[in-house]
Design a protein around this motif. Sequence first.
Motif, PDB file in Angstrom:
ATOM      1  N   HIS A 121      57.261  47.026  32.783  1.00  0.00           N
ATOM      2  CA  HIS A 121      56.730  45.731  33.238  1.00  0.00           C
ATOM      3  C   HIS A 121      56.635  45.766  34.756  1.00  0.00           C
ATOM      4  CE1 HIS A 121      55.901  41.406  33.176  1.00  0.00           C
ATOM      5  NE2 HIS A 121      56.729  41.301  34.217  1.00  0.00           N
ATOM      6  N   SER A 122      55.583  45.154  35.288  1.00  0.00           N
ATOM      7  CA  SER A 122      55.446  45.039  36.744  1.00  0.00           C
ATOM      8  C   SER A 122      54.757  43.726  37.082  1.00  0.00           C
ATOM      9  CB  SER A 122      54.648  46.218  37.326  1.00  0.00           C
ATOM     10  OG  SER A 122      53.322  46.201  36.853  1.00  0.00           O
ATOM     11  N   ALA A 123      55.043  43.218  38.266  1.00  0.00           N
ATOM     12  CA  ALA A 123      54.451  41.950  38.701  1.00  0.00           C
ATOM     13  C   ALA A 123      54.569  41.826  40.201  1.00  0.00           C
ATOM     14  CB  ALA A 123      55.141  40.769  38.013  1.00  0.00           C
ATOM     15  N   ASP A 124      53.663  41.047  40.797  1.00  0.00           N
ATOM     16  CA  ASP A 124      53.758  40.716  42.215  1.00  0.00           C
ATOM     17  C   ASP A 124      54.664  39.514  42.395  1.00  0.00           C
ATOM     18  OD1 ASP A 124      52.013  42.729  43.119  1.00  0.00           O
ATOM     19  OD2 ASP A 124      50.255  41.481  42.714  1.00  0.00           O
ATOM     20  N   ILE A 125      55.442  39.523  43.459  1.00  0.00           N
ATOM     21  CA  ILE A 125      56.223  38.350  43.860  1.00  0.00           C
ATOM     22  C   ILE A 125      55.439  37.670  44.971  1.00  0.00           C
ATOM     23  CG2 ILE A 125      58.415  37.517  44.776  1.00  0.00           C
ATOM     24  CD1 ILE A 125      59.732  40.014  43.611  1.00  0.00           C
ATOM     25  N   LEU A 126      55.076  36.391  44.763  1.00  0.00           N
ATOM     26  CA  LEU A 126      54.180  35.680  45.667  1.00  0.00           C
ATOM     27  C   LEU A 126      54.948  34.694  46.539  1.00  0.00           C
ATOM     28  CD1 LEU A 126      51.396  34.853  43.040  1.00  0.00           C
ATOM     29  CD2 LEU A 126      51.650  36.930  44.431  1.00  0.00           C
ATOM     30  N   ASN A 127      54.431  34.456  47.740  1.00  0.00           N
ATOM     31  CA  ASN A 127      55.006  33.413  48.594  1.00  0.00           C
ATOM     32  C   ASN A 127      54.374  32.068  48.250  1.00  0.00           C
ATOM     33  OD1 ASN A 127      52.469  33.408  49.773  1.00  0.00           O
ATOM     34  ND2 ASN A 127      53.145  34.451  51.657  1.00  0.00           N
ATOM     35  N   ALA A 128      54.713  31.038  49.015  1.00  0.00           N
ATOM     36  CA  ALA A 128      54.227  29.686  48.720  1.00  0.00           C
ATOM     37  C   ALA A 128      52.711  29.572  48.813  1.00  0.00           C
ATOM     38  CB  ALA A 128      54.884  28.684  49.669  1.00  0.00           C
ATOM     39  N   SER A 129      52.082  30.454  49.575  1.00  0.00           N
ATOM     40  CA  SER A 129      50.628  30.435  49.727  1.00  0.00           C
ATOM     41  C   SER A 129      49.915  31.256  48.651  1.00  0.00           C
ATOM     42  CB  SER A 129      50.239  30.955  51.116  1.00  0.00           C
ATOM     43  OG  SER A 129      50.847  30.181  52.134  1.00  0.00           O
ATOM     44  N   GLY A 130      50.691  31.916  47.787  1.00  0.00           N
ATOM     45  CA  GLY A 130      50.096  32.733  46.735  1.00  0.00           C
ATOM     46  C   GLY A 130      49.810  34.159  47.144  1.00  0.00           C
ATOM     47  N   ALA A 131      50.291  34.548  48.321  1.00  0.00           N
ATOM     48  CA  ALA A 131      50.080  35.917  48.783  1.00  0.00           C
ATOM     49  C   ALA A 131      51.237  36.808  48.322  1.00  0.00           C
ATOM     50  CB  ALA A 131      49.969  35.957  50.298  1.00  0.00           C
ATOM     51  N   PRO A 132      50.956  38.027  47.892  1.00  0.00           N
ATOM     52  CA  PRO A 132      52.031  38.917  47.453  1.00  0.00           C
ATOM     53  C   PRO A 132      52.898  39.388  48.629  1.00  0.00           C
ATOM     54  CG  PRO A 132      49.938  40.075  47.439  1.00  0.00           C
ATOM     55  CD  PRO A 132      49.612  38.650  47.736  1.00  0.00           C
ATOM     56  N   ILE A 133      54.209  39.294  48.452  1.00  0.00           N
ATOM     57  CA  ILE A 133      55.134  39.747  49.490  1.00  0.00           C
ATOM     58  C   ILE A 133      56.037  40.878  48.971  1.00  0.00           C
ATOM     59  CG2 ILE A 133      55.156  37.560  50.751  1.00  0.00           C
ATOM     60  CD1 ILE A 133      57.792  36.901  49.310  1.00  0.00           C
ATOM     61  N   ALA A 134      55.995  41.108  47.673  1.00  0.00           N
ATOM     62  CA  ALA A 134      56.826  42.167  47.097  1.00  0.00           C
ATOM     63  C   ALA A 134      56.275  42.540  45.722  1.00  0.00           C
ATOM     64  CB  ALA A 134      58.280  41.723  46.977  1.00  0.00           C
TER      65      ALA A 134
END
Length: 216
Positions: A121-134
């Motif tokens: 399994h993999s996924a992006d971790i998003l900030n409040a603006s919806g941009a991937p940070i991790a």
Amino acid sequence: MAGRRNSDRPWWELPLIAGAFLLALVSVAVDFAGPAGPRLGSWVVLCALLVVCGGAATVLGPYVWLRRVGVAVAASAFVAAMALTAVGLVAGDDDPEIPSPERLNGTDPTKGCANGSGIVHSADILNASGAPIAKLEVRYSPACQTNWVRVNNTVEGALVEKYIAIPGGAVEQEQDRGVGWSYSMQVYAPDSTCVDVSAVISLDGSLLGDYSTQVC
């Protein structure tokens, strides 16, 4: 007399020593292949060598006293080899240096389990603006039947908290700081065992982004 040469040996000495030697060799094979592995097997090898030496002294020794010592050594070493084999077969799984599957919980996956592992399994971790940070990955080792979490953080100085758990079972949490990959300890999750995973990225106490899911 102790120094008298022994010319008349009982007929059963040679087959007895040969049989003991063969049984000692079988016990060596069993111990090396068994749960206690080479550590216990090496002791059985020593016993087998003593059986050989004792047998040689018994069969080839020119004196009665040497023959008697040979018989004693061979018999004692053979009994020790059998005892060690029994210990290895009965108690090998309880040896603290040979982890049973459940003892893999909380261990470092890079110490023998990461080779041959894959991403389940993999996924992006998003900030409040919806941009991937991790980037989060859940990895599985077919060899060890374990899962763990890896996170690739891109925020300088951020704290990366990783969590993986078997519902109602083992729980592992790990914290690392900085840019790049970090990983949690592993949990034993054979076959289709479900695991709960999550990751939290924060900086100076402020939440930057998080992600959680269940992987089965």
